[in-house]
Write a protein that holds these residues in place. Structure first.
Motif, PDB file in Angstrom:
ATOM      1  N   ILE A 186      66.169  51.055  71.028  1.00 33.98           N
ATOM      2  CA  ILE A 186      64.744  50.731  70.860  1.00 33.98           C
ATOM      3  C   ILE A 186      64.557  49.663  69.778  1.00 33.98           C
ATOM      4  O   ILE A 186      63.871  48.658  69.987  1.00 33.98           O
ATOM      5  CB  ILE A 186      63.940  52.008  70.486  1.00 33.98           C
ATOM      6  CG1 ILE A 186      63.961  52.991  71.656  1.00 33.98           C
ATOM      7  CG2 ILE A 186      62.520  51.660  70.084  1.00 33.98           C
ATOM      8  CD1 ILE A 186      63.501  54.417  71.301  1.00 33.98           C
ATOM      9  N   VAL A 187      65.171  49.886  68.626  1.00 31.51           N
ATOM     10  CA  VAL A 187      64.964  48.950  67.509  1.00 31.51           C
ATOM     11  C   VAL A 187      65.556  47.581  67.850  1.00 31.51           C
ATOM     12  O   VAL A 187      64.947  46.538  67.565  1.00 31.51           O
ATOM     13  CB  VAL A 187      65.577  49.512  66.197  1.00 31.51           C
ATOM     14  CG1 VAL A 187      65.536  48.463  65.090  1.00 31.51           C
ATOM     15  CG2 VAL A 187      64.822  50.761  65.751  1.00 31.51           C
TER      16      VAL A 187
ATOM     17  N   VAL B 285      54.765  46.561  64.869  1.00 31.54           N
ATOM     18  CA  VAL B 285      55.493  47.761  65.280  1.00 31.54           C
ATOM     19  C   VAL B 285      54.987  48.920  64.423  1.00 31.54           C
ATOM     20  O   VAL B 285      54.879  48.785  63.205  1.00 31.54           O
ATOM     21  CB  VAL B 285      57.004  47.617  65.007  1.00 31.54           C
ATOM     22  CG1 VAL B 285      57.760  48.803  65.607  1.00 31.54           C
ATOM     23  CG2 VAL B 285      57.526  46.307  65.535  1.00 31.54           C
ATOM     24  N   VAL B 286      54.678  50.039  65.060  1.00 35.03           N
ATOM     25  CA  VAL B 286      54.177  51.207  64.333  1.00 35.03           C
ATOM     26  C   VAL B 286      55.118  52.379  64.587  1.00 35.03           C
ATOM     27  O   VAL B 286      55.455  52.670  65.736  1.00 35.03           O
ATOM     28  CB  VAL B 286      52.739  51.555  64.779  1.00 35.03           C
ATOM     29  CG1 VAL B 286      52.255  52.826  64.093  1.00 35.03           C
ATOM     30  CG2 VAL B 286      51.803  50.384  64.489  1.00 35.03           C
ATOM     31  N   ILE B 287      55.553  53.004  63.517  1.00 36.31           N
ATOM     32  CA  ILE B 287      56.478  54.133  63.628  1.00 36.31           C
ATOM     33  C   ILE B 287      55.749  55.397  63.172  1.00 36.31           C
ATOM     34  O   ILE B 287      55.175  55.425  62.078  1.00 36.31           O
ATOM     35  CB  ILE B 287      57.735  53.882  62.765  1.00 36.31           C
ATOM     36  CG1 ILE B 287      58.436  52.619  63.269  1.00 36.31           C
ATOM     37  CG2 ILE B 287      58.686  55.070  62.831  1.00 36.31           C
ATOM     38  CD1 ILE B 287      59.058  51.803  62.169  1.00 36.31           C
TER      39      ILE B 287
ATOM     40  N   GLN C 202      43.737  54.029  68.470  1.00 39.73           N
ATOM     41  CA  GLN C 202      43.216  52.748  67.966  1.00 39.73           C
ATOM     42  C   GLN C 202      44.314  51.678  67.950  1.00 39.73           C
ATOM     43  O   GLN C 202      44.074  50.521  68.290  1.00 39.73           O
ATOM     44  CB  GLN C 202      42.660  52.967  66.558  1.00 39.73           C
ATOM     45  CG  GLN C 202      41.580  51.992  66.174  1.00 39.73           C
ATOM     46  CD  GLN C 202      40.747  52.523  65.003  1.00 39.73           C
ATOM     47  OE1 GLN C 202      40.134  53.601  65.112  1.00 39.73           O
ATOM     48  NE2 GLN C 202      40.727  51.808  63.898  1.00 39.73           N
ATOM     49  N   VAL C 203      45.513  52.083  67.551  1.00 40.75           N
ATOM     50  CA  VAL C 203      46.644  51.146  67.521  1.00 40.75           C
ATOM     51  C   VAL C 203      46.950  50.661  68.937  1.00 40.75           C
ATOM     52  O   VAL C 203      47.270  49.494  69.168  1.00 40.75           O
ATOM     53  CB  VAL C 203      47.895  51.824  66.904  1.00 40.75           C
ATOM     54  CG1 VAL C 203      49.137  50.983  67.138  1.00 40.75           C
ATOM     55  CG2 VAL C 203      47.699  52.067  65.410  1.00 40.75           C
ATOM     56  N   LYS C 204      46.823  51.553  69.906  1.00 39.83           N
ATOM     57  CA  LYS C 204      47.095  51.191  71.295  1.00 39.83           C
ATOM     58  C   LYS C 204      46.109  50.145  71.805  1.00 39.83           C
ATOM     59  O   LYS C 204      46.474  49.234  72.532  1.00 39.83           O
ATOM     60  CB  LYS C 204      47.030  52.432  72.186  1.00 39.83           C
ATOM     61  CG  LYS C 204      48.312  53.224  72.196  1.00 39.83           C
ATOM     62  CD  LYS C 204      48.288  54.333  73.221  1.00 39.83           C
ATOM     63  CE  LYS C 204      48.492  53.837  74.636  1.00 39.83           C
ATOM     64  NZ  LYS C 204      49.869  53.381  74.905  1.00 39.83           N
ATOM     65  N   GLU C 205      44.861  50.293  71.381  1.00 39.54           N
ATOM     66  CA  GLU C 205      43.854  49.300  71.777  1.00 39.54           C
ATOM     67  C   GLU C 205      44.224  47.915  71.278  1.00 39.54           C
ATOM     68  O   GLU C 205      43.994  46.913  71.941  1.00 39.54           O
ATOM     69  CB  GLU C 205      42.482  49.687  71.223  1.00 39.54           C
ATOM     70  CG  GLU C 205      41.713  50.605  72.144  1.00 39.54           C
ATOM     71  CD  GLU C 205      40.394  51.027  71.518  1.00 39.54           C
ATOM     72  OE1 GLU C 205      39.734  50.182  70.877  1.00 39.54           O
ATOM     73  OE2 GLU C 205      40.058  52.223  71.636  1.00 39.54           O
TER      74      GLU C 205
ATOM     75  N   SER D 299      51.500  58.907  74.994  1.00 39.63           N
ATOM     76  CA  SER D 299      50.812  57.627  74.776  1.00 39.63           C
ATOM     77  C   SER D 299      51.661  56.606  74.020  1.00 39.63           C
ATOM     78  O   SER D 299      51.309  55.436  73.979  1.00 39.63           O
ATOM     79  CB  SER D 299      49.499  57.868  74.026  1.00 39.63           C
ATOM     80  OG  SER D 299      49.767  58.140  72.669  1.00 39.63           O
ATOM     81  N   VAL D 300      52.778  56.998  73.438  1.00 37.65           N
ATOM     82  CA  VAL D 300      53.553  56.022  72.662  1.00 37.65           C
ATOM     83  C   VAL D 300      54.443  55.188  73.586  1.00 37.65           C
ATOM     84  O   VAL D 300      54.754  55.601  74.709  1.00 37.65           O
ATOM     85  CB  VAL D 300      54.412  56.700  71.558  1.00 37.65           C
ATOM     86  CG1 VAL D 300      53.520  57.503  70.624  1.00 37.65           C
ATOM     87  CG2 VAL D 300      55.493  57.580  72.156  1.00 37.65           C
ATOM     88  N   ASP D 301      54.832  54.018  73.106  1.00 39.97           N
ATOM     89  CA  ASP D 301      55.650  53.132  73.938  1.00 39.97           C
ATOM     90  C   ASP D 301      57.093  53.606  74.011  1.00 39.97           C
ATOM     91  O   ASP D 301      57.753  53.460  75.032  1.00 39.97           O
ATOM     92  CB  ASP D 301      55.601  51.714  73.366  1.00 39.97           C
ATOM     93  CG  ASP D 301      54.181  51.171  73.361  1.00 39.97           C
ATOM     94  OD1 ASP D 301      53.693  50.788  74.423  1.00 39.97           O
ATOM     95  OD2 ASP D 301      53.545  51.198  72.279  1.00 39.97           O
TER      96      ASP D 301
END
Lengths: 331, 331
Positions: free
Chosen positions: B26-27, B86-88, B105-108, B127-129
């Protein structure tokens, strides 16, 4: 009114606001030359002010701005702080050990340093690239720098209007807030001067001020135990130790994080009978437009707490100048 | 030994370390695609783990990495968090209100989200990638992500060697630390189970763990009053309320900020008789090279405090699962 010199305070705030010309010149020069990152660097009270400035900027601007703690910087370092960076500091005495050493390290790296050092002839003051020497008003200074960076960056189109209002009204608005808070401050001091523990809660640009109020005022200057907790974090642990008799003070400001503190305000009365809510909305702030009030919530907080401090000091017969250990011992 | 299942704990840590293949994939993909900023986003305990990861990275890498608090993000926003970011995140239940809303909100905005969500079938997990579902070991997960980003960025040439040692020795080193700390933990619990207030001090990658230990363990799970203070900040306020009988525990780790805690260790005995020092150096950590020990100081801390927790829980007849208000009331 105890420990209150209206004329002197108005003069002090207005003098700070008059630094704006110098600040604008410096920030405009830095902005035009370019930079990679901006760091507010501090320790203790100045670290708290740094947190406030960075929280203030985060929601309004994409400027790459970071808070850095001087002692952590001296050990961990910061690889993002480079010769292209800008470092903003403040020091009353110019002699705080961690700051002196951190600035010397920053200088080696070659970052530009803008320093508000009250004592002009200290080595620290002499070592910064841009020096502004004017007593007190640290938060106003830090926020003026933030605002000018944001103005340059296109994030603050109402800049001129905002400072027009501050120039004309801020000093008076703050002393009026102090006067309005005086009897409250006396009552609060009477009720809480013997607290074995006091919880202070807040958010937004007030958070740094709340952190500092618990640590630099209650602990350091009154020798009273206290803990600060962010309104958002309160619900993730600290709430469990609050009961009927716990002394809790919640600060509510008017910036974007107001809802976080309002949530605490709704919760507290259900589990606690010894809480106090200090809401900046209850203060007039004549001449400051509604859309700008949130930007100065931290200054209003300080105006109100200064009334508490005056009475706690008197009632506890504990001069705020004395220290048990700080600068009394070598450590 | 009370509340201790060696086999299960070894399995748990080793299982977490085995996530590395997925994390690397992923990273590496994110790193290759590019990004503007990295955010560790959390609240309460996950905010504390986020602070640890960011402190860990700061001195080692110029990666643009920030801590973000979910509730603050929901109100103030963050203009640096963009579709290129990128959000962890991490969440045990997948149901923490602030996290669910912040992620939405981050997804938007369209940032990529890497989520460690223990409960796989929650809407948050869906909902996370990039989803990784494996119980507990939040700090190991966060630090593996940090290490892989730094490896890609050329900041961690010893990466393979480090993880070879962790794969082979970490799980056993941590259970051995627990065993070595057991009698200490019992004595500490006996001495401090009735404390009206307890101060916890620490620095470096342990700081987030100290913050969390005071708030998420003593306050939330033991209903005992406590305050965490960073070793650097201790000297700028909190020291003044420490006296002979104050209960103070100092954690000393082995990363770059060790000297900040050592300074507190020298100071404390002069003004206090009820202090405890917990130094990771006193634990063997067999198989972990000296140069890597600092990177896991926060895990050693947790191994030691888990022994304290087991005995405080038993002596105080207070099951750590119970909550007075959290998720008991609507607020």
């Amino acid at each position: 009114m105890l420990k209150f010199n209206e004329e002197k305070q108005v003069e002090s705030v207005n003098g700070a606001l008059q630094l704006r010309g110098s600040i604008e010149k410096i920030v405009d020069e830095i902005y035009a030359a370019g930079f990679d990152n901006i760091f507010y660097l501090g320790i203790g009270g100045t670290y708290a002010s740094s947190m406030q400035a960075v929280t203030y900027i985060t929601g309004k601007s994409a400027l790459p701005v970071y808070v850095e703690n001087a002692a952590e910087y001296l050990t961990t370092g910061n690889r993002k702080l480079t010769s292209k960076s800008v470092v903003i500091i403040s020091s009353v005495t110019g002699s705080t050990e961690e700051m002196v050493r951190a600035v010397s390290q920053v200088k080696e790296i070659g970052a530009r340093i803008l320093g508000f050092i009250d004592v002009k002839d200290t080595p620290l003051a002499q070592s910064v690239d841009y020096l502004i020497s004017y007593p007190a008003n640290e938060q106003i200074k830090f926020f003026m720098v933030a605002d000018r960076f944001m103005f340059n960056n296109g994030d603050f189109p109402q800049y001129e209007q905002f400072y027009k209002e501050l120039d004309e009204h801020l000093a008076i608005a703050l002393v009026e807030a102090e006067k309005a808070a005086d009897s409250f401050g006396m009552k609060f001091a009477q009720d809480h001067k013997d607290d074995s523990m006091h919880y202070f809660i807040g958010a937004g640009n007030q958070w740094g001020a709340v952190y500092s109020y618990a640590m630099c005022y209650w602990e350091e200057q009154h020798w009273l135990r206290s803990k600060s907790i962010h309104s958002s974090e309160f619900f993730h642990g600290t709430l469990e130790v609050i009961d009927r008799d716990t002394a809790v003070t919640l600060f509510i400001g008017e910036d974007e994080q107001r809802p976080l503190s309002e949530r605490v305000a709704e919760f507290l009365p259900r589990v606690c009978s010894r809480y106090t809510i200090i809401d900046t909305k209850d203060y007039e702030l004549k001449g400051i437009s509604p859309e700008f009030r949130g930007r100065i919530s931290h200054l209003v907080l300080r105006a109100i707490t200064s009334r508490i401090d005056a009475y706690v000091e008197k009632l506890n017969c504990h001069p705020m100048e004395i220290r048990r250990y700080y600068r009394q011992l070598k450590y």
